[in-house]
Every structure is written in C-alpha cells, then in structure tokens.
Design a protein around this motif. Structure first.
Motif, PDB file in Angstrom:
ATOM      1  N   ILE A  64       0.769  -1.275   0.107  1.00  0.00           N
ATOM      2  CA  ILE A  64      -0.040  -0.046   0.063  1.00  0.00           C
ATOM      3  C   ILE A  64       0.822   1.163  -0.068  1.00  0.00           C
ATOM      4  O   ILE A  64       0.820   2.123  -0.736  1.00  0.00           O
ATOM      5  CB  ILE A  64      -1.018  -0.002   1.299  1.00  0.00           C
ATOM      6  CG1 ILE A  64      -1.977  -1.054   1.071  1.00  0.00           C
ATOM      7  CG2 ILE A  64      -1.700   1.355   1.202  1.00  0.00           C
ATOM      8  CD1 ILE A  64      -2.864  -1.395   2.365  1.00  0.00           C
ATOM      9  N   GLN A  68       0.610   3.415  -3.325  1.00  0.00           N
ATOM     10  CA  GLN A  68      -0.129   4.470  -2.994  1.00  0.00           C
ATOM     11  C   GLN A  68       0.765   5.678  -2.726  1.00  0.00           C
ATOM     12  O   GLN A  68       0.226   6.783  -2.272  1.00  0.00           O
ATOM     13  CB  GLN A  68      -1.127   4.416  -2.056  1.00  0.00           C
ATOM     14  CG  GLN A  68      -2.172   3.529  -2.202  1.00  0.00           C
ATOM     15  CD  GLN A  68      -3.240   3.570  -3.220  1.00  0.00           C
ATOM     16  OE1 GLN A  68      -3.427   4.769  -3.846  1.00  0.00           O
ATOM     17  NE2 GLN A  68      -3.745   2.540  -3.680  1.00  0.00           N
ATOM     18  N   TRP A 304      -6.247   4.154   2.727  1.00  0.00           N
ATOM     19  CA  TRP A 304      -5.990   3.483   1.554  1.00  0.00           C
ATOM     20  C   TRP A 304      -5.839   1.866   1.852  1.00  0.00           C
ATOM     21  O   TRP A 304      -5.390   1.842   3.086  1.00  0.00           O
ATOM     22  CB  TRP A 304      -4.496   4.015   1.131  1.00  0.00           C
ATOM     23  CG  TRP A 304      -4.461   5.438   0.626  1.00  0.00           C
ATOM     24  CD1 TRP A 304      -4.494   5.851  -0.346  1.00  0.00           C
ATOM     25  CD2 TRP A 304      -3.742   6.407   1.288  1.00  0.00           C
ATOM     26  NE1 TRP A 304      -4.451   7.025  -0.838  1.00  0.00           N
ATOM     27  CE2 TRP A 304      -4.136   7.694   0.654  1.00  0.00           C
ATOM     28  CE3 TRP A 304      -3.734   6.588   2.690  1.00  0.00           C
ATOM     29  CZ2 TRP A 304      -3.949   9.005   0.897  1.00  0.00           C
ATOM     30  CZ3 TRP A 304      -3.379   7.906   3.184  1.00  0.00           C
ATOM     31  CH2 TRP A 304      -3.419   9.213   2.390  1.00  0.00           C
ATOM     32  N   SER A 305      -6.183   1.386   1.037  1.00  0.00           N
ATOM     33  CA  SER A 305      -6.460  -0.138   1.279  1.00  0.00           C
ATOM     34  C   SER A 305      -5.720  -0.845  -0.035  1.00  0.00           C
ATOM     35  O   SER A 305      -5.450  -0.283  -0.988  1.00  0.00           O
ATOM     36  CB  SER A 305      -7.705  -0.759   1.670  1.00  0.00           C
ATOM     37  OG  SER A 305      -7.818  -1.915   2.138  1.00  0.00           O
ATOM     38  N   ASP A 306      -5.830  -2.590   0.145  1.00  0.00           N
ATOM     39  CA  ASP A 306      -5.315  -3.139  -0.959  1.00  0.00           C
ATOM     40  C   ASP A 306      -6.536  -3.670  -1.462  1.00  0.00           C
ATOM     41  O   ASP A 306      -7.616  -3.715  -1.161  1.00  0.00           O
ATOM     42  CB  ASP A 306      -4.575  -4.256  -0.409  1.00  0.00           C
ATOM     43  CG  ASP A 306      -5.063  -4.979   0.864  1.00  0.00           C
ATOM     44  OD1 ASP A 306      -5.306  -4.452   1.841  1.00  0.00           O
ATOM     45  OD2 ASP A 306      -5.543  -6.121   0.569  1.00  0.00           O
ATOM     46  N   SER A 312      -5.044  -1.486   6.094  1.00  0.00           N
ATOM     47  CA  SER A 312      -5.600  -0.218   5.989  1.00  0.00           C
ATOM     48  C   SER A 312      -4.627   0.661   6.356  1.00  0.00           C
ATOM     49  O   SER A 312      -3.795   0.674   7.365  1.00  0.00           O
ATOM     50  CB  SER A 312      -6.849   0.089   6.692  1.00  0.00           C
ATOM     51  OG  SER A 312      -6.798  -0.133   7.844  1.00  0.00           O
TER      52      SER A 312
END
Ligand code: AVI
Length: 329
Positions: A64, A68, A304-306, A312
């Motif tokens: 992540i 991200q 944000w997550s996968d 998270s």
C-alpha cells in the motif's frame, strides 16, 4: 550508556519482568504483557514472522505504501517532519520518506537506543542531507519533539498495526498522547489491520513452519533465563484463537498437562489446558477505527487499502487538542 548505567537499566528491566510475571500468573486468567515477547531472540523471530507466507500484514502494508506513494505524498503535502513511534529497522520510514515531497526531518522515537540507532542510520544513509533527530523516550507516553524541527508540519507515523496490540482504551490513550506530543495542526499516518475471514487470521498467527509458536514460547525461555523460572517448554504449546466478541486474535500458551511452575520463590499451578494469554492483536473495521480516532481527538481524512481489503493505512488529522490519560502496554 556507561557500563554501570547499562547494568542498572538491565536490573530495573529484570525486576519489572519479574513483577509483571508474578502479577500475571497470579491472575484468575493467567496473562503476561506482550512487550516481554521482544528480547533479542523475540525481535529476531518477529522479523522472521514478517516474511512468512501466512503473515500478510507487513507485505500488504508495504505494498500500500509503495503503490499509493503518490496519493499519500499529495495528501500530506511538502515539508513534513515525520515522527515515527517505534521505528523498528526504519524500513517503512525509508519507504515513506522516499515518496514524500521535500520532507523536513525524520524523528524516530523509541525507548531502546540500539533500535533507534538502527533506524536512524538506515534513514540517514538512504537520505543524505535529511535531518535525522532520534528521541529516546517511551513513545506510549508524552515526549518533547526536538526544537530543530521548528514550525515544520508534523506527521506522526505508526505503521505495522501495532495499534492492534493495545487494548481499545490503551489505543485511545496512546492516540491522544501522540496528538499532544505532536501538537496542534499535526497529522498521523497509521497502519491498522482489518477484520477478515477467520482462517486467514488464525493462519497468520499460527504458521505452518512454527515461527510464531517459537516466538510465543520464547517468552517462557526468557522467564527461565531472566526471572529464574523453571518452565518446561515441552509442557506448553502455542495457540492462536480468534475472539469474535472482541474481534482480536489472541496468542496463548496452553499447558499440556497439570503442572506446577516455580518463579520468584512461588508456585504457580496449571491445570491441563489452562493458558497464559500472551498477546492480543485487535483487527479493525473502518467504522471502528474512525470511532477510535475520533475519541482520541483525530478525524480520519483518508484511508488507503489493498484490493482484498486486508489492511488499511489512515491519514488522521487532529480536530481537538486533548490532554492524555495514563496508559501502559
Ligand atoms: C507487532 N504486532 C503488530 C504483531 C501483530 O501482528 O500483532 C505482533 C505479532 N504477534 C504474532 N505475530 C505477529
């Protein structure tokens, strides 16, 4: 630290271990604080856990932070002073700092100077020119930031879902104190593991190679070595149990037979199947994490997550400067 000071610190630590063990093993439900899992061997075994196929949190959080990186950097903006709570080997800080726009400083905070040193030198050699300002302090308590960071916007960094190892009230108290230490207008990047199917959760804490079992049982080795206990390690087995009411994975050491263990001049009786609860790893639902943050004076700005929603990463913004309450881990 001089030789005499180091000896005093080691003796104080040993006395605290014995006191915690006597209290925990005398409780109606036997327990030991999870912080004692991390002697040198425990830290080595935890490192090995993070590379296990079943232990998804470290690799998912790293993915992540990598994938991200741009979105995270844009949300944080330029010039942040990154204050990391318990930096480990500094690998995640190195990753975060590589993506941020012109970070102002890196401030790792830990009570163990040797761990701080490892993180500080890793980041200093990866990012020459970045001020690296280690703070020796118990990061679960309040601490003063180095004056050198001046007016740079502060970003707390607490990855790894270590927040999950706190009881919910302790987690709230920790986040509140972190907010007080970072100051008004600060933000926090926080990693939190998510609730998911039970089989994946229990496998992550009871791997096929037995590394997590060795990590758990090492606590008994430590008590034998440092607290003069006489645990027979063949008489205990590691168990990982999902507690659905509290949404946490619990690690236990189960007694395989009735037995008596001696520690600090006392006898501690175990029935067959009786356990010592050695760690809780709370898993969060997004709404639960938001409520936890809110209660501690933070508001969830981004998450944000996968794709599989295993883990998270949260950007929290302070909404109220609150004074901290006492906590322990
Ligand atoms: C450090 N902490 C976030 C780990 C966890 O997942 O709760 C500790 C751990 N215990 C067993 N495996 C990993």
């Amino acid at each position: 630290m001089s030789g005499a000071l180091a000896r005093d610190a080691a003796e104080a630590q040993r006395a605290a271990l014995v006191a915690d063990a006597v209290a925990g093993l005398s409780a109606p439900r036997k327990t030991l604080p999870c912080k004692w899992l991390y002697d040198a061997e425990g830290a080595r075994l935890f490192e090995a856990i993070t590379r296990l196929p079943e232990y998804y949190p470290t690799r998912t959080e790293t993915k992540i932070l990598t994938e991200q990186a741009e979105a995270i950097a844009a949300a944080i903006g330029p010039g942040a002073a990154v204050v990391e709570f318990g930096p480990g080997d500094g690998a995640k800080a190195e990753l975060l700092l590589a993506g941020l726009h012109a970070p102002a400083a890196y401030v790792p905070v830990d009570i163990a100077p040797e761990w701080l040193e490892a993180a500080a030198s890793r980041v200093a050699s990866a990012r020459p020119g970045l001020p690296v300002l280690p703070v020796v302090a118990d990061f679960t308590q309040g601490f003063a930031l180095p004056k050198r960071i001046g007016a740079a916007p502060r970003l707390g960094f607490f990855p790894g879902s270590t927040i999950g190892n706190f009881e919910p009230a302790e987690a709230t108290a920790f986040l509140r104190r972190a907010h007080a230490s970072l100051g008004a207008g600060s933000r926090m990047l926080l990693g939190a593991d998510l609730v998911k199917e039970v089989a994946a959760l229990t496998a992550a804490y009871d791997d096929a190679a037995g590394v997590t079992a060795a990590f758990d049982l090492n606590l008994l080795h430590r008590l034998n070595r440092e607290a003069g206990a006489d645990f027979d390690l063949t008489g205990f087995a590691h168990r990982a149990v999902w507690n659905p009411a509290l949404e946490r994975v619990e690690m236990h050491l189960a007694s395989l037979r009735p037995q008596v263990v001696r520690l600090a001049g006392r006898n501690f009786r175990f029935a067959e199947g009786e356990t010592i609860h050695t760690e809780s790893s709370h898993k969060y639902r997004p709404e639960g994490l938001e409520a936890l943050a809110r209660a501690a004076g933070w508001r969830a700005a981004r998450m944000w997550s996968d794709p599989r929603r295993l883990f998270s990463v949260w950007l929290l913004e302070g909404w109220a400067p609150l004074a901290g309450a006492a906590m322990r881990c």
